[in-house]
Design a protein around this motif. Structure first.
Motif, mmCIF file in Angstrom:
data_model
loop_
_atom_site.group_PDB
_atom_site.id
_atom_site.type_symbol
_atom_site.label_atom_id
_atom_site.label_comp_id
_atom_site.label_asym_id
_atom_site.label_seq_id
_atom_site.Cartn_x
_atom_site.Cartn_y
_atom_site.Cartn_z
ATOM 1 N N VAL A 22 0.847 -1.192 0.000
ATOM 2 C CA VAL A 22 0.000 0.000 0.000
ATOM 3 C C VAL A 22 0.885 1.245 0.000
ATOM 4 N N ARG A 23 0.638 2.137 -0.931
ATOM 5 C CA ARG A 23 1.411 3.374 -1.022
ATOM 6 C C ARG A 23 0.781 4.439 -0.143
ATOM 7 N N LEU A 24 1.621 5.110 0.624
ATOM 8 C CA LEU A 24 1.123 6.112 1.555
ATOM 9 C C LEU A 24 2.199 7.156 1.798
ATOM 10 N N THR A 25 1.842 8.184 2.570
ATOM 11 C CA THR A 25 2.793 9.194 3.015
ATOM 12 C C THR A 25 2.997 9.039 4.506
ATOM 13 N N ARG A 26 4.233 8.831 4.925
ATOM 14 C CA ARG A 26 4.557 8.736 6.350
ATOM 15 C C ARG A 26 4.858 10.151 6.839
ATOM 16 N N VAL A 27 3.875 10.734 7.508
ATOM 17 C CA VAL A 27 3.994 12.127 7.954
ATOM 18 C C VAL A 27 4.983 12.230 9.104
ATOM 19 N N ILE A 28 4.857 11.355 10.109
ATOM 20 C CA ILE A 28 5.859 11.227 11.156
ATOM 21 C C ILE A 28 6.113 9.744 11.390
ATOM 22 N N GLY A 29 7.279 9.444 11.954
ATOM 23 C CA GLY A 29 7.669 8.068 12.228
ATOM 24 C C GLY A 29 9.138 7.891 11.906
ATOM 25 N N GLY A 30 9.795 7.041 12.657
ATOM 26 C CA GLY A 30 11.212 6.814 12.425
ATOM 27 C C GLY A 30 12.084 7.670 13.329
ATOM 28 N N PRO A 31 13.266 8.069 12.862
ATOM 29 C CA PRO A 31 14.218 8.808 13.704
ATOM 30 C C PRO A 31 13.608 10.077 14.292
ATOM 31 N N GLY A 32 13.970 10.347 15.544
ATOM 32 C CA GLY A 32 13.480 11.552 16.205
ATOM 33 C C GLY A 32 12.060 11.453 16.710
ATOM 34 N N ILE A 33 11.574 10.231 16.828
ATOM 35 C CA ILE A 33 10.180 10.021 17.202
ATOM 36 C C ILE A 33 9.847 10.617 18.570
ATOM 37 N N GLU A 34 10.851 10.739 19.437
ATOM 38 C CA GLU A 34 10.606 11.255 20.791
ATOM 39 C C GLU A 34 10.069 12.680 20.774
ATOM 40 N N ARG A 35 10.354 13.413 19.713
ATOM 41 C CA ARG A 35 9.880 14.793 19.615
ATOM 42 C C ARG A 35 8.363 14.875 19.587
ATOM 43 N N PHE A 36 7.714 13.772 19.191
ATOM 44 C CA PHE A 36 6.265 13.792 19.021
ATOM 45 C C PHE A 36 5.538 13.012 20.116
ATOM 46 N N ASP A 37 6.260 12.509 21.104
ATOM 47 C CA ASP A 37 5.705 11.771 22.243
ATOM 48 C C ASP A 37 4.449 12.485 22.757
ATOM 49 N N PRO A 38 3.295 11.766 22.848
ATOM 50 C CA PRO A 38 3.086 10.314 22.831
ATOM 51 C C PRO A 38 2.719 9.739 21.459
ATOM 52 N N PHE A 39 2.830 10.552 20.396
ATOM 53 C CA PHE A 39 2.480 10.064 19.063
ATOM 54 C C PHE A 39 3.700 9.409 18.420
ATOM 55 N N LEU A 40 3.483 8.247 17.824
ATOM 56 C CA LEU A 40 4.575 7.452 17.277
ATOM 57 C C LEU A 40 4.657 7.538 15.763
ATOM 58 N N MET A 41 3.507 7.609 15.121
ATOM 59 C CA MET A 41 3.484 7.591 13.666
ATOM 60 C C MET A 41 2.170 8.187 13.187
ATOM 61 N N LEU A 42 2.229 8.875 12.052
ATOM 62 C CA LEU A 42 1.027 9.335 11.368
ATOM 63 C C LEU A 42 1.211 9.044 9.887
ATOM 64 N N ASP A 43 0.341 8.196 9.342
ATOM 65 C CA ASP A 43 0.347 7.869 7.920
ATOM 66 C C ASP A 43 -0.875 8.476 7.257
ATOM 67 N N GLN A 44 -0.671 8.986 6.055
ATOM 68 C CA GLN A 44 -1.773 9.484 5.231
ATOM 69 C C GLN A 44 -1.864 8.619 3.992
ATOM 70 N N PHE A 45 -3.060 8.126 3.688
ATOM 71 C CA PHE A 45 -3.278 7.436 2.415
ATOM 72 C C PHE A 45 -4.287 8.262 1.618
ATOM 73 N N ASP A 46 -3.934 8.549 0.366
ATOM 74 C CA ASP A 46 -4.730 9.470 -0.444
ATOM 75 C C ASP A 46 -4.487 9.154 -1.906
ATOM 76 N N THR A 47 -5.330 8.331 -2.489
ATOM 77 C CA THR A 47 -5.128 7.921 -3.870
ATOM 78 C C THR A 47 -6.460 7.584 -4.529
ATOM 79 N N GLN A 48 -6.494 7.771 -5.848
ATOM 80 C CA GLN A 48 -7.625 7.349 -6.668
ATOM 81 C C GLN A 48 -7.311 6.046 -7.407
ATOM 82 N N ASP A 49 -6.056 5.602 -7.302
ATOM 83 C CA ASP A 49 -5.598 4.448 -8.070
ATOM 84 C C ASP A 49 -5.691 3.177 -7.231
ATOM 85 N N PRO A 50 -6.553 2.240 -7.586
ATOM 86 C CA PRO A 50 -6.681 1.016 -6.786
ATOM 87 C C PRO A 50 -5.392 0.206 -6.691
#
Length: 285
Positions: A22-50
């Motif tokens: 599944v293709r998506l945009t990883r808005v946050i996640g990975g290195p430096g994750i502590e800056r967003f504590d308590p949030f770990l990851m935010l993914d956006q999926f936005d496509t018209q293509d199945p």
């Protein structure tokens, strides 16, 4: 006296692939994750293509955190080892507490059309990482929505929204991290001031149009940009031409974060235990 939160910095997501491709945009996640504590990851999926989403997310495990999936367009079917099954529809929310462990799938229930939404990973405190797993489907009609006196459309997924005139409890209230999760649609020429608890970390993700963070050190936030905000107890936003934004606020846990794929614990030893438990078939019992 109200203290407006200032703009600290801006981030842009990166293209990513997850699940079975599944293709998506990883808005946050990975290195430096502590800056967003308590949030770990935010993914956006936005496509018209199945082809970008049709393979979905077959069975996979999680441990140590919560996932919050908010659908704007499209339909996804959830199934897990606990026997839960639900259909996530436009405007609906799925709140899953992986905790000790859950094995689930998220598969598209459509062959064409738009698939659009977000998945947020929210950390759990150490004391709850091995608690029983849980799952909740929230139908679109059960997600509180309202329009402010200034014409801003408000969707309250979690926490309590309060702009001084309108107060609205969200669909979910959670302890420890005390998350607030709003979807705000600002029409052209509008503004809004939202109360946020002192001590919470606050970030904004603009996914349509653009807006401005007002304050002593404010600034413009363009489309597909994430903004981290500083200390205070209110966020004031305006939009000249209209915009739509996720406002996320959470109480930081200030605990060690060790992540390995779908497992988020407090130490390497706990991650190794999660891997052994998954291998031995006892992660999700």
């Amino acid at each position: 006296m109200t203290q407006l939160r200032n703009l600290i910095d801006l981030h842009i997501g990166r293209p990513a692939s997850d699940g079975a491709g599944v293709r998506l945009t990883r808005v946050i996640g990975g290195p430096g994750i502590e800056r967003f504590d308590p949030f770990l990851m935010l993914d956006q999926f936005d496509t018209q293509d199945p082809d970008d989403y049709i393979a979905g997310f077959p069975d996979h495990p999680h441990r140590g955190f919560e996932t919050v999936t908010y659908m704007l367009e499209g339909r996804m079917r959830h199934r897990d080892h606990l026997g839960n099954e639900g259909l996530l529809k436009p405007g609906g929310v799925q709140w899953m507490t992986a905790a000790h462990g859950i094995i689930h799938s998220e598969m598209p229930e459509q062959q064409e059309g738009a698939m659009r939404g977000f998945q947020l990973w929210l950390n759990l405190p150490a004391k709850n990482k091995l608690a029983p797993a849980g799952y909740r489907d929230i139908e679109p009609a059960d997600v509180p929505r309202a329009t402010t006196a200034g014409g801003v459309e408000v969707t309250v997924i979690a926490g309590r929204f309060d702009d001084g005139e309108l107060a609205l409890d969200g669909a979910v209230q959670r302890p420890d991290t005390e998350p607030h999760y709003y979807d705000l649609r600002l029409p052209a020429g509008s503004e809004i001031s939202v109360h946020t608890p002192r001590g919470h970390r606050v970030m904004l993700y603009v996914y349509e149009g653009a807006l401005r963070v007002e304050g002593e050190r404010g600034g413009e936030v363009g489309n597909n940009r994430l903004a981290r905000l500083g200390e205070g107890d209110a966020v004031k936003l305006s939009s000249a031409n209209g915009g739509r934004v996720l406002l996320l606020a959470g109480k930081p846990l200030n605990e060690p974060i060790v992540q390995y794929g779908p497992f988020v614990m407090n130490s390497r030893e706990e991650i190794e235990q999660a891997l052994r438990d998954y291998r031995d078939g006892v992660l999700a019992v």
